[in-house]
Write a protein that holds these residues in place. Structure first.
Motif, mmCIF file in Angstrom:
data_model
loop_
_atom_site.group_PDB
_atom_site.id
_atom_site.type_symbol
_atom_site.label_atom_id
_atom_site.label_comp_id
_atom_site.label_asym_id
_atom_site.label_seq_id
_atom_site.Cartn_x
_atom_site.Cartn_y
_atom_site.Cartn_z
ATOM 1 N N LYS A 204 1.034 -1.601 0.076
ATOM 2 C CA LYS A 204 0.026 0.166 -0.022
ATOM 3 C C LYS A 204 1.025 1.417 -0.181
ATOM 4 O O LYS A 204 1.947 1.162 0.814
ATOM 5 C CB LYS A 204 -0.828 -0.185 1.355
ATOM 6 N N LEU A 205 0.339 1.976 -0.832
ATOM 7 C CA LEU A 205 1.458 3.378 -1.411
ATOM 8 C C LEU A 205 1.403 4.376 0.036
ATOM 9 O O LEU A 205 3.168 4.834 0.918
ATOM 10 C CB LEU A 205 0.701 3.969 -2.484
ATOM 11 N N GLY A 206 0.837 4.413 0.668
ATOM 12 C CA GLY A 206 0.645 5.218 2.380
ATOM 13 C C GLY A 206 1.308 4.226 3.445
ATOM 14 O O GLY A 206 2.730 4.959 4.035
ATOM 15 N N ARG A 207 0.786 3.087 3.529
ATOM 16 C CA ARG A 207 2.152 2.342 4.192
ATOM 17 C C ARG A 207 3.875 2.501 4.031
ATOM 18 O O ARG A 207 4.574 2.510 4.429
ATOM 19 C CB ARG A 207 2.141 0.748 4.394
ATOM 20 N N GLU A 208 3.739 2.598 2.527
ATOM 21 C CA GLU A 208 5.675 2.353 2.063
ATOM 22 C C GLU A 208 5.969 4.173 1.703
ATOM 23 O O GLU A 208 6.814 3.593 2.484
ATOM 24 C CB GLU A 208 5.118 2.294 1.138
ATOM 25 N N ILE A 209 5.000 5.181 1.998
ATOM 26 C CA ILE A 209 5.060 6.441 2.480
ATOM 27 C C ILE A 209 5.737 6.877 4.492
ATOM 28 O O ILE A 209 7.290 6.899 3.971
ATOM 29 C CB ILE A 209 4.715 7.367 1.695
ATOM 30 N N ARG A 210 5.097 5.753 4.756
ATOM 31 C CA ARG A 210 5.786 6.072 5.920
ATOM 32 C C ARG A 210 6.695 5.780 6.259
ATOM 33 O O ARG A 210 7.936 5.924 7.684
ATOM 34 C CB ARG A 210 4.373 5.342 6.770
ATOM 35 N N GLU A 211 6.483 4.181 5.699
ATOM 36 C CA GLU A 211 8.419 3.501 5.945
ATOM 37 C C GLU A 211 9.666 4.540 5.983
ATOM 38 O O GLU A 211 9.773 4.459 6.200
ATOM 39 C CB GLU A 211 8.003 2.188 5.114
ATOM 40 N N GLY A 212 9.291 4.870 4.435
ATOM 41 C CA GLY A 212 10.698 6.174 4.439
ATOM 42 C C GLY A 212 10.839 7.286 5.192
ATOM 43 O O GLY A 212 11.905 7.704 5.789
ATOM 44 N N LEU A 213 9.176 7.779 5.238
ATOM 45 C CA LEU A 213 9.411 9.001 6.454
ATOM 46 C C LEU A 213 9.804 8.341 7.788
ATOM 47 O O LEU A 213 10.898 9.581 8.817
ATOM 48 C CB LEU A 213 8.281 8.954 7.080
ATOM 49 N N ARG A 214 9.520 7.344 8.843
ATOM 50 C CA ARG A 214 10.212 6.299 9.632
ATOM 51 C C ARG A 214 11.722 6.590 9.445
ATOM 52 O O ARG A 214 12.580 7.024 10.921
ATOM 53 C CB ARG A 214 9.200 5.542 9.815
ATOM 54 N N PHE A 215 11.783 5.972 8.787
ATOM 55 C CA PHE A 215 13.412 5.476 8.615
ATOM 56 C C PHE A 215 14.615 7.060 8.570
ATOM 57 O O PHE A 215 15.630 7.122 9.575
ATOM 58 C CB PHE A 215 14.211 4.942 7.119
ATOM 59 N N VAL A 216 13.385 8.191 7.744
ATOM 60 C CA VAL A 216 14.713 9.010 8.080
ATOM 61 C C VAL A 216 14.356 10.251 8.921
ATOM 62 O O VAL A 216 15.203 10.433 9.569
ATOM 63 C CB VAL A 216 13.768 10.043 6.630
ATOM 64 N N VAL A 217 13.577 10.458 9.821
ATOM 65 C CA VAL A 217 13.116 10.414 11.099
ATOM 66 C C VAL A 217 13.661 9.887 11.999
ATOM 67 O O VAL A 217 13.838 10.458 13.010
ATOM 68 C CB VAL A 217 11.416 10.976 11.112
ATOM 69 N N GLY A 218 13.542 9.149 12.641
ATOM 70 C CA GLY A 218 13.645 7.919 13.508
ATOM 71 C C GLY A 218 15.670 8.473 13.915
ATOM 72 O O GLY A 218 15.843 8.028 14.757
ATOM 73 N N HIS A 219 16.245 8.276 12.459
ATOM 74 C CA HIS A 219 17.754 7.840 12.946
ATOM 75 C C HIS A 219 18.874 9.396 13.269
ATOM 76 O O HIS A 219 18.361 10.512 12.291
ATOM 77 C CB HIS A 219 18.400 7.386 11.444
ATOM 78 N N PRO A 220 18.935 9.357 14.463
ATOM 79 C CA PRO A 220 19.160 10.840 15.031
ATOM 80 C C PRO A 220 20.490 11.213 13.595
ATOM 81 O O PRO A 220 20.008 12.790 13.605
ATOM 82 C CB PRO A 220 19.670 10.128 15.978
ATOM 83 N N VAL A 221 21.016 11.130 13.237
ATOM 84 C CA VAL A 221 22.101 11.363 12.159
ATOM 85 C C VAL A 221 21.078 11.849 10.472
ATOM 86 O O VAL A 221 21.934 13.058 10.287
ATOM 87 C CB VAL A 221 23.390 11.192 11.720
ATOM 88 N N LEU A 222 20.408 11.165 10.469
ATOM 89 C CA LEU A 222 20.045 11.490 9.124
ATOM 90 C C LEU A 222 19.429 12.452 9.375
ATOM 91 O O LEU A 222 19.144 13.236 8.624
ATOM 92 C CB LEU A 222 19.171 10.278 8.513
ATOM 93 N N ARG A 223 18.602 12.291 10.556
ATOM 94 C CA ARG A 223 17.306 13.829 10.543
ATOM 95 C C ARG A 223 18.386 15.037 10.474
ATOM 96 O O ARG A 223 17.996 15.656 10.206
ATOM 97 C CB ARG A 223 17.165 12.867 11.901
ATOM 98 N N GLY A 224 19.348 15.218 11.585
ATOM 99 C CA GLY A 224 19.863 16.190 11.781
ATOM 100 C C GLY A 224 20.664 17.141 10.294
ATOM 101 O O GLY A 224 20.042 17.564 10.506
ATOM 102 N N ILE A 225 21.364 16.269 9.214
ATOM 103 C CA ILE A 225 21.590 15.909 8.302
ATOM 104 C C ILE A 225 20.622 16.688 7.171
ATOM 105 O O ILE A 225 20.780 17.367 6.664
ATOM 106 C CB ILE A 225 22.866 15.364 7.966
ATOM 107 N N THR A 226 19.888 16.287 7.621
ATOM 108 C CA THR A 226 17.886 16.394 6.774
ATOM 109 C C THR A 226 17.884 17.691 7.409
ATOM 110 O O THR A 226 17.356 18.962 6.318
ATOM 111 C CB THR A 226 17.384 15.433 6.016
ATOM 112 N N MET A 227 17.348 18.174 7.954
ATOM 113 C CA MET A 227 17.235 19.479 9.138
ATOM 114 C C MET A 227 18.339 20.718 8.028
ATOM 115 O O MET A 227 17.733 21.644 8.122
ATOM 116 C CB MET A 227 17.310 19.253 10.190
#
Length: 419
Positions: A204-227
């Protein structure tokens, strides 16, 4: 002669050559499209700013689902469609101009269409590269790609400025359209068979989008670099179109001179691509990112004070050094993300990051255009330059200043060295 490193890979060479060709054409259009609006259609400051808004608003419209769709599709096919589609859209500009039917509405439509196709191309491109080279070669591969991008930024604006002067802005866009055709030819020569992950029947598209968001936002280093990158994107897009307006309209510099200024910055980007791996080795990956952001944003404070005379050359130098730092930052952080992300999530993670980062562009462009119209282009540049200096804060809060080695696996704890 023995070919070493990533250039020893046939498929990487095809990707690299195709990307280099399209990047060169795109740097011509970066200058030509705003000048089409200004010179051929008599657009105002606000109307020129809207060009950037239409091109970048695509990231808000399809940025998140694009990553999920790319994970479902053959990435080589996505690259080919992206190249040929952009060639057709850009080719319509000089055709309409010759038929005397070119309008701002068409330019906005082309900018939006090119932006949408670029989202899919970019998500597929960054997801496809780890398939072509080994994980330990990603920094080298990204450095090679950034080096060709820097060469394009060095030569493209100068060529674009001269083409605008000699042939007119609409005909200069032809070069960009042809470059995408050339890129598609080389992408079609890639032979590597991409192993696709098994497809679940209940995807399901919605679930797959949430998986990508969860990975980016959930990893502290990746989240800091993205911000941090999002902040740079927001304020960078505020200044993007206003710089050209200031140089062209306020200072009344010819297109060739403006192109030469951006060409010098492109040459500096080549130096940055060459130094990226050395900076990461000398200072560490985390400190290298922090240093690149701090230096580039402080140099950006020179842009709003540009005037005729010697201050123009101060702008050229500061802008060039800032571009070199930006390239170093981009190579280190993109390589980190490619190493960190599992293959089955690459499209979604890249799509999420581009949504959060590039999605700031229409917001920044709209604010910059508004400030340019109601106050002045120089006011917009001041707000952008001061705001960009906050971009280092997320990196510092995430502890990157003490991380010589960034994590290469989602479950890894960051390596922190003090002193």
């Amino acid at each position: 002669m023995i070919v070493r490193g990533v250039f020893g890979h046939h498929d990487f060479r095809q990707l690299w050559i195709g990307d280099a060709i399209s990047q060169f054409g795109s740097t011509v259009s970066m200058l030509a499209l705003p000048l089409v609006a200004l010179s051929a259609l008599g657009a105002s400051v606000g109307e020129v700013g809207l060009l950037t808004v239409f091109e970048s608003v695509a990231y808000l419209l399809v940025g998140l689902p694009a990553g999920a769709w790319v994970d479902r599709l053959p990435r080589r096919a996505v690259l080919l469609i992206g190249d040929l589609g952009r060639a057709a859209l850009l080719g319509s500009v000089p055709l309409a101009w010759m038929l005397d039917v070119l309008t701002l509405a068409q330019l906005y439509g082309v900018a939006l269409g090119v932006g949408i196709l670029s989202i899919f191309y970019g998500a597929a491109y960054q997801s496809y590269l780890p398939t072509l080279v080994r994980k330990e070669q990603l920094v080298e591969a990204n450095a090679r790609l950034e080096a060709s991008n820097a060469v394009a930024n060095w030569a493209g604006p100068g060529v674009g400025g001269l083409l605008v002067q000699w042939l007119s802005a609409p005909f200069a866009v032809v070069l960009d359209a042809l470059s995408f055709v050339g890129s598609a030819v080389f992408i079609s020569r890639i032979r590597t068979h991409e192993v696709r992950p098994p497809v679940s029947a209940d995807r399901k598209l919605g679930r797959e989008i949430r998986e990508g968001l969860r990975f980016v936002v959930g990893h502290p280093v990746l989240r800091g670099i993205t911000m941090s990158t999002s902040i740079l994107s927001l304020f960078g897009s505020m200044s993007g179109s206003m710089v050209i307006v200031l140089l062209s309209s306020d200072l009344e510099l010819p297109a060739g001179s403006i192109g030469l200024m951006f060409s010098v910055a492109g040459a500096a980007g080549l130096v940055g691509a060459t130094l990226a791996s050395k900076v990461a080795a000398w200072f560490g990956q985390g400190p290298g990112l922090v240093m690149a952001v701090v230096v580039s944003t402080l140099l950006g404070l020179v842009t709003p004070v540009v005037q005729e005379g010697w201050l123009v050359w101060c702008f050229v130098v500061s802008n060039s050094l800032g571009i070199a730092c930006a390239v170093i930052y981009r190579i280190i952080q993109v390589s980190f993300r490619q190493r960190l992300c599992p293959p089955e999530l690459r499209g979604r993670v890249n799509g999420t990051v581009r949504f959060l980062v590039w999605g700031m562009m229409p917001i920044g462009a709209a604010i910059g255009s508004g400030l340019g119209v109601y106050y002045s282009p120089r006011t917009a540049l001041w707000v952008a330059a001061v705001g960009a200096t906050t971009a280092a804060l997320p990196l510092l809060l995430a502890g990157l200043a003490r991380m010589r080695v960034l994590p290469s696996d989602p479950s890894d704890r960051p390596t922190v060295e003090i002193g």
